[in-house]
Design a protein around this motif. Structure first.
Motif, short mmCIF file in Angstrom:
data_model
loop_
_atom_site.label_atom_id
_atom_site.label_comp_id
_atom_site.label_asym_id
_atom_site.label_seq_id
_atom_site.Cartn_x
_atom_site.Cartn_y
_atom_site.Cartn_z
N ILE A 125 0.74 -1.15 0.00
CA ILE A 125 0.02 -0.20 0.17
C ILE A 125 0.82 1.21 -0.01
O ILE A 125 0.26 2.24 -0.57
CB ILE A 125 -0.99 0.17 1.19
CG1 ILE A 125 -2.02 0.95 1.18
CG2 ILE A 125 -0.19 0.03 2.57
CD1 ILE A 125 -3.06 1.09 0.24
N ASP A 126 2.00 1.27 0.65
CA ASP A 126 2.65 2.49 0.68
C ASP A 126 3.39 3.07 -0.60
O ASP A 126 3.65 3.85 -0.85
CB ASP A 126 3.94 2.43 1.71
CG ASP A 126 3.01 2.17 3.13
OD1 ASP A 126 2.31 2.92 3.47
OD2 ASP A 126 3.98 1.76 3.97
N ASN A 127 3.55 2.01 -1.39
CA ASN A 127 4.34 2.17 -2.86
C ASN A 127 3.37 2.36 -3.94
O ASN A 127 3.77 2.54 -5.24
CB ASN A 127 5.21 1.23 -3.05
CG ASN A 127 6.19 1.25 -1.88
OD1 ASN A 127 6.72 2.01 -1.38
ND2 ASN A 127 6.59 -0.11 -1.60
N ILE A 128 1.99 2.62 -3.69
CA ILE A 128 1.09 2.66 -4.93
C ILE A 128 0.62 4.14 -5.11
O ILE A 128 0.85 4.84 -4.22
CB ILE A 128 -0.15 1.81 -4.93
CG1 ILE A 128 -1.07 2.27 -3.51
CG2 ILE A 128 0.31 0.33 -4.24
CD1 ILE A 128 -2.24 1.35 -3.26
N GLU A 129 -0.19 4.49 -6.00
CA GLU A 129 -0.46 5.66 -6.48
C GLU A 129 -2.00 5.90 -5.81
O GLU A 129 -2.64 4.98 -5.53
CB GLU A 129 -1.02 5.94 -8.02
CG GLU A 129 0.11 5.64 -8.90
CD GLU A 129 -0.40 5.39 -10.38
OE1 GLU A 129 -1.43 5.59 -10.55
OE2 GLU A 129 0.44 5.13 -11.24
N GLY A 130 -1.81 7.28 -5.25
CA GLY A 130 -3.26 7.49 -4.51
C GLY A 130 -3.01 8.53 -3.42
O GLY A 130 -1.89 8.96 -2.94
N GLU A 131 -3.88 9.23 -3.05
CA GLU A 131 -4.07 10.13 -1.77
C GLU A 131 -3.38 9.35 -0.62
O GLU A 131 -3.98 8.45 -0.45
CB GLU A 131 -5.34 10.90 -1.72
CG GLU A 131 -5.82 11.66 -2.75
CD GLU A 131 -5.04 13.00 -2.96
OE1 GLU A 131 -4.51 13.45 -1.95
OE2 GLU A 131 -4.70 13.62 -4.16
N GLN A 132 -2.79 10.15 0.26
CA GLN A 132 -2.36 9.55 1.58
C GLN A 132 -3.15 9.08 2.51
O GLN A 132 -3.35 8.01 3.11
CB GLN A 132 -1.31 10.56 2.24
CG GLN A 132 -0.73 9.91 3.28
CD GLN A 132 0.10 8.66 2.90
OE1 GLN A 132 1.04 8.86 1.83
NE2 GLN A 132 0.17 7.58 3.78
N LYS A 135 -4.81 6.00 1.34
CA LYS A 135 -3.72 4.98 1.58
C LYS A 135 -3.90 4.59 3.15
O LYS A 135 -4.06 3.21 3.51
CB LYS A 135 -2.38 5.34 1.50
CG LYS A 135 -2.15 5.46 -0.26
CD LYS A 135 -0.64 5.58 -0.35
CE LYS A 135 -0.07 5.89 -1.65
NZ LYS A 135 1.24 6.18 -1.90
N ASP A 136 -3.90 5.66 3.68
CA ASP A 136 -4.10 5.38 5.65
C ASP A 136 -5.39 4.58 5.77
O ASP A 136 -5.60 3.70 6.58
CB ASP A 136 -4.11 6.78 6.11
CG ASP A 136 -2.76 7.20 6.03
OD1 ASP A 136 -1.66 6.59 5.88
OD2 ASP A 136 -2.76 8.60 6.47
N ARG A 137 -6.48 4.89 5.13
CA ARG A 137 -7.66 4.22 5.34
C ARG A 137 -7.77 2.65 4.98
O ARG A 137 -8.05 2.10 5.82
CB ARG A 137 -8.90 4.92 4.64
CG ARG A 137 -10.43 4.52 5.13
CD ARG A 137 -11.01 3.56 4.02
NE ARG A 137 -10.95 4.16 2.72
CZ ARG A 137 -11.19 3.38 1.60
NH1 ARG A 137 -11.59 2.01 1.83
NH2 ARG A 137 -11.40 3.92 0.51
N ILE A 138 -7.25 2.60 3.93
CA ILE A 138 -7.08 1.14 3.34
C ILE A 138 -6.17 0.49 3.98
O ILE A 138 -6.33 -0.80 4.50
CB ILE A 138 -7.05 1.20 1.77
CG1 ILE A 138 -7.70 1.76 0.95
CG2 ILE A 138 -6.61 -0.41 1.34
CD1 ILE A 138 -7.44 2.11 -0.48
N LYS A 139 -5.19 1.07 4.43
CA LYS A 139 -4.02 0.30 5.33
C LYS A 139 -4.67 0.15 6.61
O LYS A 139 -4.82 -1.18 7.27
CB LYS A 139 -2.88 1.23 5.62
CG LYS A 139 -1.75 0.67 5.96
CD LYS A 139 -0.53 1.56 6.10
CE LYS A 139 0.74 0.78 6.61
NZ LYS A 139 1.94 1.67 6.72
N GLY A 140 -5.40 0.94 7.32
CA GLY A 140 -6.13 0.85 8.50
C GLY A 140 -7.37 -0.29 8.62
O GLY A 140 -7.22 -1.22 9.36
N ILE A 209 -7.45 4.57 10.53
CA ILE A 209 -8.81 5.06 9.86
C ILE A 209 -9.14 6.52 10.17
O ILE A 209 -9.28 6.51 11.54
CB ILE A 209 -9.48 3.98 10.16
CG1 ILE A 209 -9.42 2.63 9.61
CG2 ILE A 209 -11.13 4.33 9.73
CD1 ILE A 209 -10.10 1.57 10.02
N PRO A 210 -9.14 7.37 9.43
CA PRO A 210 -9.70 8.91 9.78
C PRO A 210 -10.89 8.73 10.64
O PRO A 210 -11.86 8.01 10.31
CB PRO A 210 -9.86 9.42 8.35
CG PRO A 210 -8.96 8.56 7.42
CD PRO A 210 -9.11 7.15 7.82
#
Length: 544
Positions: A125-132, A135-140, A209-210
């Motif tokens: 997830i940290d190396n893909i395209e997209g808004e941070q 990324k944080d939400r999906i990672k969470g 997760i925000p």
């Protein structure tokens, strides 16, 4: 509806590419990671596929995903009576988990395949395209999903954490599994280590997760883990891990995020089939094109015409645990179940929203559970006995008929805990907590045989024969006992109604705390394939 049952090798997860509801898509492990994890949109699709798999994987109609695990856990408990229709006989008889029946095998794949895909999301997830923020939400959500799955493993494959914190549980994987690792395997960790992993993952999800993330108002998006859900999962897992202060804190946060909302009587009696119910914190919703998880309602719904099996029924003794002015008591009554027409004590708690199209949503978390978690945690914490009593009464008051309130709660210490545990049985009946509570509280299953002759209506013919005997049911859903009548009268004019048919462990002994029959057992395939399985913690003596 897609009926796509199949065996999937460890480490290869179908359903997690680009079509969230298709179990025929290629596994992510067969595609180049750069293609799968090109951007946040694709990574989000992987997580949708993870949850699709969790709810759709299985091997039979009676083992469809996480919904089947929840039903297994209730059938194995004290308060569900299984009728003789199809499904869950081994769960009810407690020969499934220990005996490595179908639910046990389904559970293993249902958990470890999604864990592997969560690991792949976290690795990329940290190396893909997209808004941070995305990324944080999906990672969470990947962390939180993995934590939820490790909590399921810890609470099913080992006894309570305080019985033996170092007892063997299951392997922990935190990186995508290569072929070599899948073949050789990792050593099983202890129950303490698995709970610690679950809590660490959930806390990572909580931080990522925000707090303002909104999964929206579509029913089909209510499975997505938001800040309220991860707080609730931290409360649940902390309770199981006996981390009382954290259980108290997270339950308090979760229930307040939902404004402490508890269903009214109309909502409670509406069928437990709507993920948009205000009290539901987390649920899985089906559509006409993706309705396989709702097949579980054919077992749970015992009153809707057209429901197929209707075998999740009620112990008659259980009904008597409710106050007469508790509206939940009226949801249990005698009658012929909708499936096989067998007379039993029915429940109207679970009803198809649309039986013709096989639609109903599956509840995974409610505000009422948070009340009970906070109350139980408070009962363990110094100086919070009165708060535990107040929380329990507040929940009971919400379940009373208009104009009535629950009795004051004066119990303290162990007696207060027993009241809270009893309320969990009453409030969460049929929602998948029975077996977990028995294991974590080191209690026995409680079942007593119930069998009575009851008065019937009938047709008596000129030759003296009697046909069409139908039990008489009163306005309160009760029957009229005829046990005091003579044998000839009983034989001719009455029928026998029964409660529990299984009142012993599979070996014929009485139910006891910490029975091996309460546990799920590491699968035979894993024991044969994983050469390192018992390197760190020995196999339990009960399995030798």
């Amino acid at each position: 509806m897609k009926l796509n049952f199949k065996t999937i090798c460890f480490g290869a997860l179908a359903a997690c590419t680009f079509t969230a509801c298709d179990l025929d898509t290629a596994p992510t492990t067969s595609l180049d990671a750069d293609a799968v994890y090109k951007n946040t949109e694709n990574a989000d699709r992987v997580m949708r596929g993870v949850w699709n798999y969790i709810f759709n994987s299985g091997s039979t109609y009676a083992s469809i995903g996480y919904g089947a695990i929840m039903m297994n856990d209730d059938f194995a408990g004290s308060d569900v009576v299984r009728t003789t229709s199809y499904g869950y006989s081994s769960s009810y008889n407690l020969t499934n988990g220990y005996g490595r029946g179908e639910i046990n095998d389904v559970m293993w794949d249902m958990v470890y395949d999604p864990i592997n895909n969560c690991n792949a999301v976290l690795a990329n997830i940290d190396n893909i395209e997209g808004e941070q923020t995305e990324k944080d939400r999906i990672k969470g959500q990947a962390y939180a999903t993995r934590g939820f799955l490790y909590m399921l493993l810890a609470s099913h494959y080992s006894f309570a954490i305080d019985k033996d914190p170092n007892a063997v549980c299951v392997p922990i994987y935190t990186e995508p599994t290569s072929y070599d690792m899948a073949v050789t395997g990792k050593p099983a960790s202890s129950v303490s280590e698995v709970y610690a992993q679950a809590l660490a993952d959930l806390k990572a999800g909580y931080d990522l997760i925000p707090t303002d993330y909104n999964r929206g108002s579509n029913a089909t998006d209510q499975y997505k883990i938001d800040h309220t859900v991860v707080a609730g999962l931290l409360a649940r897992t902390s309770l199981y891990a006996r981390e009382w202060q954290e259980a108290y804190n997270y339950a308090d946060e979760a229930m307040n995020l939902k404004n402490r909302y508890l269903m009214n009587e109309t909502e409670y009696k509406s069928g437990f089939n709507n993920a948009l119910n205000q009290e539901w914190m987390w649920g899985y919703s089906c559509t006409i094109d993706d309705n396989l998880p709702a097949y579980n309602f054919h077992f749970k719904d015992s009153t809707t015409p057209g429901s197929g099996y209707s075998c999740l029924n009620v112990d008659p003794y259980f009904k008597e645990l409710f106050d007469d002015n508790d509206y939940r008591k009226g949801m249990f009554f005698w009658g012929p179940n909708a499936g096989y027409g067998e007379w039993t004590m029915l429940s109207s708690k679970f009803k198809f929203a649309d039986v013709d199209n096989m639609l109903a949503d599956i509840v995974m978390m409610r505000v009422a559970e948070m009340y009970l978690i906070k109350a139980e945690a408070a009962a363990h914490l110094p100086g919070k006995t009165s708060e535990a009593q107040s929380l329990l009464k507040e929940l009971r008051d919400a379940r009373m008929k208009p104009g009535y309130t629950a009795a004051e709660i004066t119990a303290t210490g162990d007696d207060l805990l027993k009241e809270i545990w009893l309320e969990r049985r009453k409030e969460l009946w049929g929602e998948g907590f029975a077996l977990t509570d028995i294991i974590r509280n080191q209690q026995p299953v409680e079942r007593k045989a119930w069998q009575h002759f009851v008065e019937c209506t009938y047709n008596e013919h000129e030759d003296g024969s009697v046909t069409d005997k139908t039990p008489i049911v009163t306005e309160t859903g009760d029957v009229i006992f005829a046990d005091d009548k003579d044998e000839a009268y009983q034989s001719k004019y009455c029928v026998i109604l029964q409660g529990h048919s299984t009142v012993k462990l599979p070996d014929g002994t009485d139910f006891v705390p910490n029975s091996k029959y309460y546990l799920f057992r590491i699968t035979e395939q894993e024991e044969l394939q994983n050469l390192n399985l018992y390197n760190d913690h020995p196999k339990l003596d009960i399995y030798r």
